[in-house]
Motif scaffolding. Structure first.
Motif, PDB file in Angstrom:
ATOM      1  N   ARG A  93       0.855  -1.274   0.017  1.00 16.56           N
ATOM      2  CA  ARG A  93       0.053   0.039  -0.001  1.00 16.56           C
ATOM      3  C   ARG A  93       0.839   1.295  -0.019  1.00 16.56           C
ATOM      4  NH1 ARG A  93      -3.682  -1.672   5.069  1.00 16.56           N
ATOM      5  NH2 ARG A  93      -1.571  -2.128   5.614  1.00 16.56           N
ATOM      6  N   LYS A  94       2.108   1.164   0.318  1.00 12.07           N
ATOM      7  CA  LYS A  94       2.999   2.324   0.288  1.00 12.07           C
ATOM      8  C   LYS A  94       3.652   2.404  -1.037  1.00 12.07           C
ATOM      9  CE  LYS A  94       3.991   1.922   5.296  1.00 12.07           C
ATOM     10  NZ  LYS A  94       5.286   1.841   6.281  1.00 12.07           N
ATOM     11  N   LYS A  95       3.363   1.499  -1.807  1.00  9.40           N
ATOM     12  CA  LYS A  95       3.900   1.732  -3.405  1.00  9.40           C
ATOM     13  C   LYS A  95       5.225   1.779  -3.405  1.00  9.40           C
ATOM     14  CE  LYS A  95      -0.466   4.016  -4.541  1.00  9.40           C
ATOM     15  NZ  LYS A  95      -1.278   5.401  -4.708  1.00  9.40           N
TER      16      LYS A  95
ATOM     17  N   ALA B 241       8.409  -0.172  -4.707  1.00  9.51           N
ATOM     18  CA  ALA B 241       8.536  -1.086  -5.967  1.00  9.51           C
ATOM     19  C   ALA B 241       9.675  -2.145  -5.454  1.00  9.51           C
ATOM     20  CB  ALA B 241       8.981  -0.631  -7.202  1.00  9.51           C
TER      21      ALA B 241
ATOM     22  N   TRP C  69      -7.879  -2.249  -5.536  1.00  4.43           N
ATOM     23  CA  TRP C  69      -7.127  -1.475  -6.555  1.00  4.43           C
ATOM     24  C   TRP C  69      -8.460  -0.945  -7.613  1.00  4.43           C
ATOM     25  CZ3 TRP C  69      -6.718  -3.015 -11.705  1.00  4.43           C
ATOM     26  CH2 TRP C  69      -5.881  -1.992 -12.652  1.00  4.43           C
TER      27      TRP C  69
ATOM     28  N   ASP D 161      -5.421   3.862 -10.875  1.00  4.23           N
ATOM     29  CA  ASP D 161      -4.299   3.934 -10.262  1.00  4.23           C
ATOM     30  C   ASP D 161      -3.037   2.869 -10.931  1.00  4.23           C
ATOM     31  OD1 ASP D 161      -2.396   3.770  -8.305  1.00  4.23           O
ATOM     32  OD2 ASP D 161      -3.625   2.978  -6.578  1.00  4.23           O
TER      33      ASP D 161
ATOM     34  N   SER E 164      -0.221   2.687  -9.943  1.00  7.37           N
ATOM     35  CA  SER E 164       0.905   1.959  -9.175  1.00  7.37           C
ATOM     36  C   SER E 164       0.860   0.595  -9.265  1.00  7.37           C
ATOM     37  CB  SER E 164       0.779   2.756  -7.810  1.00  7.37           C
ATOM     38  OG  SER E 164      -0.501   2.148  -7.168  1.00  7.37           O
TER      39      SER E 164
ATOM     40  N   THR F 139       3.003  -0.639 -12.005  1.00  6.29           N
ATOM     41  CA  THR F 139       4.410  -0.364 -11.419  1.00  6.29           C
ATOM     42  C   THR F 139       4.878  -1.466 -10.524  1.00  6.29           C
ATOM     43  OG1 THR F 139       4.092   1.792 -11.725  1.00  6.29           O
ATOM     44  CG2 THR F 139       5.970   1.142 -10.356  1.00  6.29           C
ATOM     45  N   LEU F 140       4.133  -2.052  -9.560  1.00  3.61           N
ATOM     46  CA  LEU F 140       4.140  -3.183  -8.696  1.00  3.61           C
ATOM     47  C   LEU F 140       4.349  -4.514  -9.159  1.00  3.61           C
ATOM     48  CD1 LEU F 140       2.458  -2.083  -5.647  1.00  3.61           C
ATOM     49  CD2 LEU F 140       4.837  -1.586  -5.927  1.00  3.61           C
TER      50      LEU F 140
END
Length: 291
Positions: free
Chosen positions: A20-22, A24, A59, A63, A65, A68-69
């Motif tokens: 959740r803190k994004k 990677a 999600w 978003d 992110s 990205t993850l």
């Protein structure tokens, strides 16, 4: 050192990681993967998948992110596990985004479309193609149909609109996506030639896709020639051969409204004007300095 120092620290870091803190996580896990045994990689991946699954249910498609993850793990996770993760958590949200997406030639906003296209190379291609066919192309074909059937449609605007959408798709190498784009081009051809435009979703329309799919050759190449084509692709009409060749080369075969040569309609083929004689069969091209 790997077993007693590196792996315990990696495991502890993964256990404390909060997606959740994004952050990677691949940035500091991937460099160690070539040095680890498969069982250690599988243990780390299991923990990472569990962490991702615990947050992906909330999600939303806007978003970026999540991409990205997730995307760096596509070739690390087992392919079946990766597909299950994508189908369970990502595909439904992308479908929802496309269902809410409005196709409006007069004032087109691309936010939802761009959210979906971000995942084009990450999601297994058959799932991506299915999402686009059901939740995008059905609406896209309907918009084109109604536009073409409106009084005095501006074909230059429609062609520009078509070219604009064609340039937005990263999946044109996929045969099904090319067919769905070609169906729009076929409707434009029908309207430009004064024929009745076949409505999307009708038996004729669906038959076009199914028939083209069945008869499409493994290699969609035409033999090189100077004006006259040799043996055409199996079971395709002469015009369909030219259309297939144009699509392979990234060009459009589009009628020039009101233009004729010896009674045959003139087509735009890239930057060249051509006529198709299906009887001989011959392609006539207007080149610089003559025909």
């Amino acid at each position: 050192m790997l077993e007693h120092v590196v792996i315990p620290k990696l495991s502890a870091a993964v256990d404390s990681w909060d997606p959740r803190k994004k952050v990677a996580i691949h940035v500091w896990v991937h460099p160690w993967l070539p040095m680890l045994e498969q069982r250690s990689i599988e243990a780390l991946c299991h923990s990472i998948r569990y962490k991702l699954s615990s947050v992906l249910h909330a999600w939303q498609a806007h978003d970026a992110s999540a991409h990205t993850l997730l995307s760096p793990w596509k070739n690390v996770f087992d392919s079946a596990v990766w597909e299950d993760l994508i189908v369970r958590y990502i595909v439904p949200k992308l479908k929802m985004a496309l269902q809410e997406f409005q196709i409006n030639p007069a004032d087109q906003k691309l936010d939802q479309f761009n959210w979906v296209m971000l995942w084009a190379s990450t999601i297994p291609v058959h799932h991506m193609v299915h999402v686009l066919e059901v939740d995008f192309f059905r609406k896209w074909h309907q918009v084109m149909y109604h536009w073409l059937c409106s009084p005095n449609p501006d074909f230059n605007e429609i062609v520009s609109w078509y070219k604009g959408w064609k340039g937005l798709f990263p999946l044109l190498a996929n045969e099904r996506i090319r067919m769905l784009m070609a169906l729009g081009l076929d409707m434009m051809n029908q309207a430009a030639e004064g024929l009745e435009v076949v409505q999307p979703g009708t038996t004729e329309n669906l038959g076009y896709l199914t028939g083209t799919e069945k008869r499409a050759p493994k290699e969609s190449r035409l033999p090189s020639c100077h004006g006259v084509l040799g043996t055409a692709m199996t079971d395709l009409s002469f015009k369909e051969c030219i259309q297939a060749y144009a699509m392979e080369k990234g060009l459009l075969l589009m009628p020039r409204v009101g233009k004729f040569y010896s009674g045959m309609p003139v087509y735009e083929f890239g930057t060249v004007s051509v006529c198709l004689d299906p009887v001989k069969p011959v392609v006539y091209a207007q080149l610089r300095g003559g025909a």
